[in-house]
Motif scaffolding. Sequence first.
Motif, mmCIF file in Angstrom:
data_model
loop_
_atom_site.group_PDB
_atom_site.id
_atom_site.type_symbol
_atom_site.label_atom_id
_atom_site.label_comp_id
_atom_site.label_asym_id
_atom_site.label_seq_id
_atom_site.Cartn_x
_atom_site.Cartn_y
_atom_site.Cartn_z
ATOM 1 N N LEU A 165 1.231 -1.130 0.242
ATOM 2 C CA LEU A 165 0.051 0.037 -0.128
ATOM 3 C C LEU A 165 0.685 1.161 0.099
ATOM 4 O O LEU A 165 1.620 1.258 0.723
ATOM 5 C CB LEU A 165 -0.502 -0.029 1.318
ATOM 6 C CG LEU A 165 -2.034 -1.300 0.670
ATOM 7 C CD1 LEU A 165 -2.371 -1.033 2.708
ATOM 8 C CD2 LEU A 165 -2.910 -0.903 -0.084
ATOM 9 N N GLY A 166 0.465 2.307 -0.672
ATOM 10 C CA GLY A 166 1.121 3.223 -1.035
ATOM 11 C C GLY A 166 2.561 3.389 -1.718
ATOM 12 O O GLY A 166 3.830 4.112 -1.534
ATOM 13 N N LYS A 167 3.201 1.860 -2.327
ATOM 14 C CA LYS A 167 4.018 2.167 -2.696
ATOM 15 C C LYS A 167 4.331 1.519 -4.271
ATOM 16 O O LYS A 167 5.074 1.814 -4.897
ATOM 17 C CB LYS A 167 4.664 0.762 -2.441
ATOM 18 C CG LYS A 167 5.511 0.627 -0.969
ATOM 19 C CD LYS A 167 5.530 -0.146 -0.619
ATOM 20 C CE LYS A 167 7.015 -1.114 -0.848
ATOM 21 N NZ LYS A 167 6.975 -2.434 -0.472
ATOM 22 N N ILE A 168 2.958 1.794 -4.774
ATOM 23 C CA ILE A 168 2.828 2.009 -6.649
ATOM 24 C C ILE A 168 2.387 3.012 -6.912
ATOM 25 O O ILE A 168 2.481 4.007 -6.417
ATOM 26 C CB ILE A 168 1.214 0.915 -6.537
ATOM 27 C CG1 ILE A 168 1.848 -0.859 -6.708
ATOM 28 C CG2 ILE A 168 1.105 0.940 -8.650
ATOM 29 C CD1 ILE A 168 2.460 -1.195 -6.932
ATOM 30 N N GLY A 169 3.607 3.448 -7.814
ATOM 31 C CA GLY A 169 2.946 4.077 -8.616
ATOM 32 C C GLY A 169 3.531 4.420 -10.223
ATOM 33 O O GLY A 169 4.045 3.329 -10.848
ATOM 34 N N ILE A 170 3.308 5.550 -10.741
ATOM 35 C CA ILE A 170 3.083 5.967 -12.759
ATOM 36 C C ILE A 170 4.013 6.730 -13.196
ATOM 37 O O ILE A 170 3.953 7.785 -11.904
ATOM 38 C CB ILE A 170 1.461 5.176 -13.267
ATOM 39 C CG1 ILE A 170 0.635 6.459 -12.485
ATOM 40 C CG2 ILE A 170 0.945 3.956 -13.088
ATOM 41 C CD1 ILE A 170 -0.887 6.335 -12.969
ATOM 42 N N SER A 171 3.671 6.841 -14.112
ATOM 43 C CA SER A 171 4.848 7.654 -15.219
ATOM 44 C C SER A 171 4.286 8.497 -16.459
ATOM 45 O O SER A 171 3.813 7.510 -16.613
ATOM 46 C CB SER A 171 6.197 7.063 -14.659
ATOM 47 O OG SER A 171 7.094 6.847 -13.556
ATOM 48 N N ILE A 172 4.224 9.590 -16.302
ATOM 49 C CA ILE A 172 3.670 10.192 -18.369
ATOM 50 C C ILE A 172 5.289 10.180 -18.427
ATOM 51 O O ILE A 172 6.369 10.463 -17.650
ATOM 52 C CB ILE A 172 3.331 11.387 -17.872
ATOM 53 C CG1 ILE A 172 1.841 10.571 -16.801
ATOM 54 C CG2 ILE A 172 3.021 11.526 -18.939
ATOM 55 C CD1 ILE A 172 1.023 12.154 -16.707
ATOM 56 N N SER A 173 5.095 10.280 -19.923
ATOM 57 C CA SER A 173 6.893 10.586 -20.722
ATOM 58 C C SER A 173 6.990 11.246 -20.574
ATOM 59 O O SER A 173 6.386 12.079 -20.712
ATOM 60 C CB SER A 173 6.304 9.394 -21.752
ATOM 61 O OG SER A 173 5.689 9.777 -22.377
ATOM 62 N N VAL A 174 8.351 11.808 -21.007
ATOM 63 C CA VAL A 174 8.728 13.683 -20.790
ATOM 64 C C VAL A 174 7.995 13.351 -22.338
ATOM 65 O O VAL A 174 7.303 15.564 -22.584
ATOM 66 C CB VAL A 174 10.146 13.198 -21.870
ATOM 67 C CG1 VAL A 174 10.712 15.151 -21.495
ATOM 68 C CG2 VAL A 174 11.141 13.352 -20.020
#
Length: 272
Positions: A165-174
Amino acid sequence: MKDFFTIGEVARLFNIKIATLRYYDDIGLLKPQYINEQTHYRYYTTQQFERLNSIKYLRTLGMPIHKLLDFFNDRDIDNLMSMLHAEKLEIVRKKQELEKIEQKISRRLRQFEDAMTTPLDTIFEVELPAWQVAYLRREYVLGDDIEYPVSELIENNGIDGDVFLGKIGISISVSDLKDNRFDRYSSIFMILEEEDRMAASEVTFPAREYLRIRFKGSHLDAANYYKKLFSYMKEHHYELVDDSIEIALIDYGITNDIEKYVTEILLPYVRL
């Protein structure tokens, strides 16, 4: 002094359940002195009390039943010492595991408390140390089910059943960020802690400066905050240097109250 004691009397004397004594009889660990053939009542003598005391003592130390059977089949001081040494090593191992769990719980509590007390809708310039993540390059469009790529990430990296919990992230490319596209994510990651197993796709997010904003809401509400961050970046003559980092610090996995959702966005930057 009585010659024989019923199973109920022995249970009361030694503060042990009758069912446990019956189980010891069934497996041959402690047989009654005799069983009445007509009533099937079990009877014990004082000669068996010493053995029962030894069983209780060793069970209190955490000794498993199969080791007790081995010991009483071949009682010897060397065998007992070997058993106790092995049990001591097992206790040390369990203590280390509990210490790791305690560290995880303490760290998660600090993160939750920080998320609940942090100023929202405010941009901060922060410098963060390097951190390790298990990384999965996978396109995710806002509104899609995120649970499948999360499961894929965990499976691909052989990550055990840790609390994440609270350890999952996502990213948007530059490139998408610079095109003002904030609904398509290029990767998903899980933040690794010291106690986590090494991940097959481990990546290091380097120590660097970030613009950070936290807001009430979920990933669905992030677009306006990206715009706010870019306005700040333009005003201060900063330049984006890498993909975004977006983490749901408090979400549906933690609370049913959507008013308590907190999401964080980090944009790595350099000064022009």
